[in-house]
Structures are given as structure tokens and as C-alpha cells.
Design an enzyme around this catalytic site. Structure first.
Site, PDB file in Angstrom:
ATOM      1  N   GLY A  45      41.108 -62.399 -69.215  1.00 28.21           N
ATOM      2  CA  GLY A  45      41.266 -62.538 -70.656  1.00 28.21           C
ATOM      3  C   GLY A  45      42.693 -62.250 -71.065  1.00 28.21           C
ATOM      4  O   GLY A  45      43.409 -61.506 -70.386  1.00 28.21           O
ATOM      5  N   GLN A  50      49.783 -60.105 -76.320  1.00 28.74           N
ATOM      6  CA  GLN A  50      50.271 -59.905 -74.952  1.00 28.74           C
ATOM      7  C   GLN A  50      51.345 -60.913 -74.565  1.00 28.74           C
ATOM      8  O   GLN A  50      52.024 -60.728 -73.552  1.00 28.74           O
ATOM      9  CB  GLN A  50      49.106 -59.978 -73.951  1.00 28.74           C
ATOM     10  CG  GLN A  50      48.106 -58.832 -74.134  1.00 28.74           C
ATOM     11  CD  GLN A  50      47.000 -58.914 -73.112  1.00 28.74           C
ATOM     12  OE1 GLN A  50      46.051 -59.653 -73.280  1.00 28.74           O
ATOM     13  NE2 GLN A  50      47.132 -58.163 -72.028  1.00 28.74           N
ATOM     14  N   GLU A 141      39.681 -57.836 -75.251  1.00 25.96           N
ATOM     15  CA  GLU A 141      40.698 -58.735 -75.808  1.00 25.96           C
ATOM     16  C   GLU A 141      40.763 -58.616 -77.329  1.00 25.96           C
ATOM     17  O   GLU A 141      41.843 -58.676 -77.921  1.00 25.96           O
ATOM     18  CB  GLU A 141      40.418 -60.182 -75.396  1.00 25.96           C
ATOM     19  CG  GLU A 141      40.418 -60.436 -73.888  1.00 25.96           C
ATOM     20  CD  GLU A 141      41.613 -59.846 -73.183  1.00 25.96           C
ATOM     21  OE1 GLU A 141      42.721 -59.824 -73.761  1.00 25.96           O
ATOM     22  OE2 GLU A 141      41.453 -59.384 -72.033  1.00 25.96           O
TER      23      GLU A 141
HETATM   24 NI    NI Z   1      44.263 -56.075 -72.043  1.00 28.10          NI
END
Ligand code: NI
Length: 186
Positions: A45, A50, A141
């Protein structure tokens, strides 16, 4: 295109993400890049913070775990403008890791069942219930979309024990087989 994954300590990982507009430019290539980045890092995920974006987008692909559970076989999903509306069921501690926190794996408490509303990659709306490990991965996530990381959910004692490792990750002092990015000035 494989994008660098932002490491623990980067301020973007602490931002609460915003809904994207329905005419978001370059959505398809962005989603392709997120999956490519995820596969390159051997993850299941990835959330937009990110890769440095404050957009409310997460992607999940658990097909590589299908030998463990047949229902993961075609479980590749995009969740846009996602909101968890229910979280219930038994609370269970299972070991988690995170591409933004390399080399750290800790028992993390999560509820077993969630209900989530979201748009898919074609911007079609869904309202769905997930249980078990799917619910766990989505919650992990989803936390990223809220500026939360799994180490925020581990015990205080465990967090103390990994503190120096986290400090090293913040400075980029970690071995990683994928491209990463650290906070400016670290
Ligand atoms: Ni993570």
C-alpha cells in the site's frame, strides 16, 4: 515512473490531506506512478503523502499475498477522497511495517472491520465494508491521509525502544533498496 518515498520525519507525512478535485490534472499517470513506486519497493500500500503530495489518495495491491489468502488475488484498489465512516469489530495486534519507516516492524493495534466511502480510479463512488487484513492495510494507508503513522499506535515502551532508529531514519541513515527522500535540512 518510480518516485522517491518520503521518510519518517518529513513534514508532509504529518499533513492532513485534502480532497482532490474531479478534474485533477494527470490523475491517471499519478496513479500509475504510485503503483510503480509501490511495486518497486515491494509494498502492499502507498498513500500520496509518501510521495510528497497532500492529496487524499491511497493505493493498495495485495495480490502478491494471494498465497496467504485467496481473496487477495485480485485485490488491487485505488481510494480517492476516502473517508472511513465506521471502525469496529475486535481489536487485534499484528506486526506492521511502512515504506516510510524502513526496517521497523512493530505490533500495531487496529479494529478488525471498517466501512469506507471513496472514489475509484474512474471517479465512481463506493461505500464498502472491509474486514481482517484488508481492513488493516487500508487503515494503515488511511492513517497516512490523516498525518498519522503506525509508530504513533504502538506502545510507549516500544516507541522509546525504537527512538534512536527513528532518529536515524529522519537523517536518512538507513539502508533501503528503493529511492527515498528526507526532510530538507536533516
Ligand atoms: Ni505506511
Amino acid at each position: 515512473m518510480i518516485l522517491p518515498i518520503y521518510l519518517y520525519g518529513h513534514p508532509v507525512l504529518r499533513k492532513v490531506t485534502k480532497d482532490i478535485s474531479l478534474d485533477y490534472p494527470g490523475l491517471k499517470p499519478l496513479l500509475d506512478n504510485m503503483f510503480e513506486t509501490l511495486y518497486n519497493a515491494d509494498g502492499v500500500g502507498l498513500a500520496a503523502p509518501q510521495i510528497g503530495l497532500e492529496d487524499r489518495i491511497l493505493v493498495v495491491d495485495m495480490t502478491s499475498l494471494s498465497d496467504r489468502e485467496p481473496s487477495f488475488k485480485d485485490f488491487k484498489r485505488v481510494f480517492i477522497n476516502a473517508y472511513i465512516t465506521e471502525q469496529d469489530g475486535a481489536e487485534e495486534a499484528v506486526e506492521e511495517g511502512c515504506l516510510s519507516i524502513p526496517d521497523i516492524h512493530e505490533q500495531t493495534l487496529r479494529k478488525n472491520r471498517i466501512r469506507i466511502s471513496y472514489l475509484d480510479e474512474n471517479l465512481q463512488p463506493h461505500d464498502e465494508v472491509f474486514e481482517g487484513y484488508k481492513a488493516r492495510v487500508i487503515q494503515h494507508e488511511y492513517d497516512h491521509l490523516e498525518g498519522i503513522m503506525f509508530v504513533d499506535r504502538i506502545s510507549g515502551i516500544r516507541k522509546q525502544m525504537i527512538r534512536s532508529k527513528l532518529n536515524k531514519i529522519m537523517k536518512g541513515e538507513v539502508r533501503c533498496h528503493y529511492k527515498v527522500k528526507i526532510a530538507p535540512g536533516k
